[in-house]
Design an enzyme around this catalytic site. Sequence first.
Site, mmCIF file in Angstrom:
data_model
loop_
_atom_site.group_PDB
_atom_site.id
_atom_site.type_symbol
_atom_site.label_atom_id
_atom_site.label_comp_id
_atom_site.label_asym_id
_atom_site.label_seq_id
_atom_site.Cartn_x
_atom_site.Cartn_y
_atom_site.Cartn_z
ATOM 1 N N ASP A 89 38.585 81.148 -77.635
ATOM 2 C CA ASP A 89 38.571 82.614 -77.576
ATOM 3 C C ASP A 89 38.862 83.074 -76.140
ATOM 4 O O ASP A 89 38.040 83.703 -75.511
ATOM 5 C CB ASP A 89 37.227 83.172 -78.060
ATOM 6 C CG ASP A 89 36.037 82.655 -77.253
ATOM 7 O OD1 ASP A 89 36.161 81.578 -76.615
ATOM 8 O OD2 ASP A 89 34.970 83.316 -77.235
ATOM 9 N N ASP B 76 37.815 79.532 -70.972
ATOM 10 C CA ASP B 76 38.765 78.894 -71.874
ATOM 11 C C ASP B 76 40.075 78.564 -71.164
ATOM 12 O O ASP B 76 40.705 77.542 -71.450
ATOM 13 C CB ASP B 76 39.055 79.813 -73.066
ATOM 14 C CG ASP B 76 37.789 80.284 -73.752
ATOM 15 O OD1 ASP B 76 37.504 79.818 -74.865
ATOM 16 O OD2 ASP B 76 37.075 81.121 -73.166
ATOM 17 N N VAL C 32 35.548 75.820 -78.333
ATOM 18 C CA VAL C 32 34.873 76.376 -77.151
ATOM 19 C C VAL C 32 34.642 77.874 -77.321
ATOM 20 O O VAL C 32 34.531 78.623 -76.347
ATOM 21 C CB VAL C 32 35.669 76.063 -75.861
ATOM 22 C CG1 VAL C 32 35.623 74.581 -75.562
ATOM 23 C CG2 VAL C 32 37.111 76.549 -75.940
ATOM 24 N N HIS D 200 31.987 77.131 -68.238
ATOM 25 C CA HIS D 200 31.235 76.346 -69.213
ATOM 26 C C HIS D 200 32.132 75.500 -70.118
ATOM 27 O O HIS D 200 31.842 74.327 -70.388
ATOM 28 C CB HIS D 200 30.375 77.277 -70.073
ATOM 29 C CG HIS D 200 29.445 78.133 -69.281
ATOM 30 N ND1 HIS D 200 28.224 77.686 -68.832
ATOM 31 C CD2 HIS D 200 29.559 79.418 -68.847
ATOM 32 C CE1 HIS D 200 27.620 78.646 -68.166
ATOM 33 N NE2 HIS D 200 28.413 79.712 -68.159
ATOM 34 N N ASP D 201 33.220 76.092 -70.609
ATOM 35 C CA ASP D 201 34.032 75.421 -71.623
ATOM 36 C C ASP D 201 34.697 74.146 -71.112
ATOM 37 O O ASP D 201 35.017 73.242 -71.892
ATOM 38 C CB ASP D 201 35.115 76.379 -72.142
ATOM 39 C CG ASP D 201 34.524 77.583 -72.859
ATOM 40 O OD1 ASP D 201 33.360 77.505 -73.282
ATOM 41 O OD2 ASP D 201 35.232 78.597 -72.989
#
Length: 302
Positions: A11, A16, A125, A232-233
């Site tokens: 997303d 991402d 993710v 994070h991803d």
Amino acid sequence: MEKRPIIIDTDPGCDDFFAIMMAAAYEGFDIRAITTVAGNAVVDVTTRNALDIAKLLGIKTRIAKGAGSAMMHPFDEPAAFVHGLNGIGQVVLPRSEQKVDEMKAWDVIYDEACKADGQLELIPVGPLTNVAIALLKYPDLKDKIKRITIMGGSTTIGNCLPYSEANIFHDPYAAHLVFTSGIPLVMAGLDITLTALVPTDDIMKMSEDIKNKAVRDTVVQLAKIRGNEPFHDVVAVASVIKEDIAEYKDYNVEIEYKSPLTYGRTIVDTTFTTGKAPNCRVMTGYNVEAHKTMFADMMRKY
């Protein structure tokens, strides 16, 4: 080297962008598709971002549009205060002329799983809606996926509710279907990804090794917008590339999708009190220095 077939379900999303960037930089992956879902922005926006990111990074693969809302409720308003209205901090990418795949994301997942003869790995993710729809539509899919490595959930704190992480919170029922599918799962939870910080100053220094000016400019802009916050991803992708970058334990994980107090919580049975069999390999530790090295290596690929 025999390449590993993967699909990134995403997303986009500042995080991402870097997750896709790392996957594309790794020569051992065959990116069969990038599938999109609503999350950091509405699905039309995340799909446009996926197309443009693929063009910028030179990725030639299928881009398939997926779910625009969760399975049991309308899509929540995106967190524009975090990701900007366009999902990537208002950074403007060169526009891709590539067309979105004629098939929906869940159909592409099944199509590529059939082609990959049981070797396809999924790296979601974002919210797990597309994967859950694919599992409902194609009951035999669970036997065609080698592994799913998820960025989502947490064994401790959340970022939408006190114990609920965003990717699970946006569609907990979809997460429930995925976690009860029987497919081998790896969970890179928020409690781990929060430790994987590459400071902005370090990213700026690393970006000097990027030869492609358009890529370098985008990396610099996104790093400045994000500030000293983890991407994070990237942790999920890094762990698929280098499995020993993390420590893991096998736990039973259930998803709360009814209670308003703990809606979207990943209930990780770390004390084995339920007696239920483990259904997920949960990250319990992460090598941040190795993560930084992978980040720097990624930059040099462009």
